[in-house]
Structure formats: C-alpha cells, structure tokens
Design an enzyme around this catalytic site. Structure first.
Site, PDB file in Angstrom:
ATOM      1  N   CYS A 122      38.087  30.657  37.442  1.00 54.94           N
ATOM      2  CA  CYS A 122      37.152  30.952  38.530  1.00 54.94           C
ATOM      3  C   CYS A 122      35.713  30.766  38.048  1.00 54.94           C
ATOM      4  O   CYS A 122      34.896  30.144  38.732  1.00 54.94           O
ATOM      5  CB  CYS A 122      37.371  32.378  39.034  1.00 54.94           C
ATOM      6  N   CYS A 123      35.401  31.284  36.866  1.00 54.91           N
ATOM      7  CA  CYS A 123      34.055  31.114  36.304  1.00 54.91           C
ATOM      8  C   CYS A 123      33.763  29.641  36.012  1.00 54.91           C
ATOM      9  O   CYS A 123      32.640  29.183  36.173  1.00 54.91           O
ATOM     10  CB  CYS A 123      33.902  31.936  35.031  1.00 54.91           C
ATOM     11  N   CYS A 205      29.398  38.761  39.988  1.00 57.81           N
ATOM     12  CA  CYS A 205      30.010  38.580  41.306  1.00 57.81           C
ATOM     13  C   CYS A 205      30.581  39.908  41.807  1.00 57.81           C
ATOM     14  O   CYS A 205      31.003  40.759  41.026  1.00 57.81           O
ATOM     15  CB  CYS A 205      31.118  37.533  41.236  1.00 57.81           C
ATOM     16  N   CYS A 231      31.264  35.266  30.984  1.00 55.91           N
ATOM     17  CA  CYS A 231      31.691  34.239  31.938  1.00 55.91           C
ATOM     18  C   CYS A 231      31.875  32.888  31.254  1.00 55.91           C
ATOM     19  O   CYS A 231      32.562  32.014  31.760  1.00 55.91           O
ATOM     20  CB  CYS A 231      30.681  34.108  33.078  1.00 55.91           C
TER      21      CYS A 231
END
Length: 241
Positions: A122-123, A205, A231
């Site tokens: 996702c990062c 986030c 991240c």
C-alpha cells in the site's frame, strides 16, 4: 560537472557534512538552495517538523517547491492544515502528488483493505512510487528527519546519499528535539495539525495511524499491531523488484 547522485562519492558527502557541521538549519537550507537551486524539492508530510521547515524555507526561498504525497487516505485535519499553509505562504509552490491508482482501482485490484493485508505494498503504491516520479526530475530533496525520532534515524546527516531514490537527501533538522520543534511553532505562531493536541505525535494515513498513550513511543501509533515502523521513504535501500 553537474552535482548529482550519479557523480558523487562518499567523500563528497563527508566533506559537505564537515563543512556544515557547526552550521544551523537555516545555513543548511541556504547551502542547499545555493547548490541545487530549483532542482531541490521539499517532500512534506505537514507534521510538526514540516511546519518548522516550511517557515524556515520561506525565509530562504519564498517560491520553493513543496510536495505532499496525497494518498487519498489522509485525515481531514491534514488537508485543512495544507490550506492554512497555502494562505500563509502564497508564493510557495505546494503541489499534492497523487498515486496512479485511485482508491477504487486499488480496492478492485488488491482488495478493500490493502493497508491491513499488505501495508508495505500500500505504501509502495500510494507513497513510494509517486515520490520516485517526482525525484526523477530533481537532483535533491529536503526531509524533516530528526535523529531522536527513532533508532533508524539516529545516524542521519545533514546531507545524505539516498540509494533508495537515487537522490541527495538534505535533512536540516537532525539536531532538533521535539521540545525545540514545539517551541519554534509557539514562538512563531505557526499553524499545526489539530490531531497533535489529541495524542497523535506522528500523523500518517487515517487507516494506519492511532493516538498514543502518555509514555509510549511517539511513533507507536503508526502501523500499530504490525512489525512495520516506516513507510519506506527513509529506508536507504534499493527498491524492491
């Protein structure tokens, strides 16, 4: 010869850091903009350190380039803060950088909660790849890393070789303590993210950030319940294949 990641040796970084060793953050920024000019960009998360750096940068180069990696998953308080900063520093070139996949497209391809099932991916999609695109067009970038933030940041220098993004990373705040960051914010009456007053010392986030309890590690609210602590923006390694 143009100064770039490809042309520099370890000795060059050592020489720069020895030259800047006794300088303050403003001097480091002046050196960086004198050295890299418009090819220097600040990647800002709009955390407390970001507010200090934006104010310092505005004193050196009023129209500096500032980017924000807009993952589409940030808190509303973060977006509200960005608007306040734009109003206070109208000459700064603040750009929100989006991933190539929308949240709907990512959910369709990887599942509804990728930040839970595979937070590293996702990062990669929403932060690392977009930053790679920006830094491919710039010789150097500014970061608000401080040495006291975590063990992985303890050896950060003013000027760093960034093998992850094949760039030169400038970190003017390495010696600042959290207390000094907040003293500066209060002294200069800077805006800051309202979540900081709700026990969110480190803000990322919305899905991957929670409040921390008094006495806990300030970064323990990031990716809580996982082994993930970064991240990937500041892990100085080669990108995953």
């Amino acid at each position: 010869m143009s100064i770039s990641y490809q042309t520099l040796e370890d000795a060059d970084y050592k020489g720069w850091n020895e030259q800047l060793n006794q300088k303050d953050s403003l001097d480091v920024l002046k050196w960086a903009f004198a050295t890299f000019g418009d090819e220097l960009v600040y990647s800002c998360s709009f955390g407390a350190e970001g507010m200090v750096l934006i104010d310092l940068i505005s004193k050196v180069k009023k129209d500096a380039k500032i980017i924000f990696l807009d993952t589409d998953f940030h808190f509303k308080e973060t977006y509200e803060l960005i608007e306040k900063v734009k109003n206070r520093y109208p000459e700064l070139q603040i750009e929100l950088i989006k991933p190539s996949l929308t949240p709907i497209e990512q959910a369709s391809e990887y599942g509804e909660v990728l930040w839970k099932t595979n937070p590293d991916l996702c990062c990669q999609i929403r932060k690392l790849t977009p930053l790679e695109g920006v830094l491919s067009k710039h010789r150097a970038w500014i970061s608000g890393l401080r040495r006291e933030q975590s063990p992985t940041r303890a050896n950060t220098q003013f000027i760093n070789r960034d093998d992850r993004f094949k760039s030169i990373k400038v970190c003017p705040l390495i010696h600042w303590t959290e207390e000094e960051i907040w003293m500066y914010i209060k002294l200069h009456q800077l805006s800051y993210n309202a979540l900081h007053d709700q026990n969110f010392p480190s803000i990322g986030c919305e899905y991957c950030t929670k409040a921390v309890l008094p006495g806990e590690d300030p970064r323990s609210g990031r990716w809580a319940g996982t082994q993930k602590t970064e991240c990937g923006l500041h892990l100085n390694n080669q990108p995953k294949k």
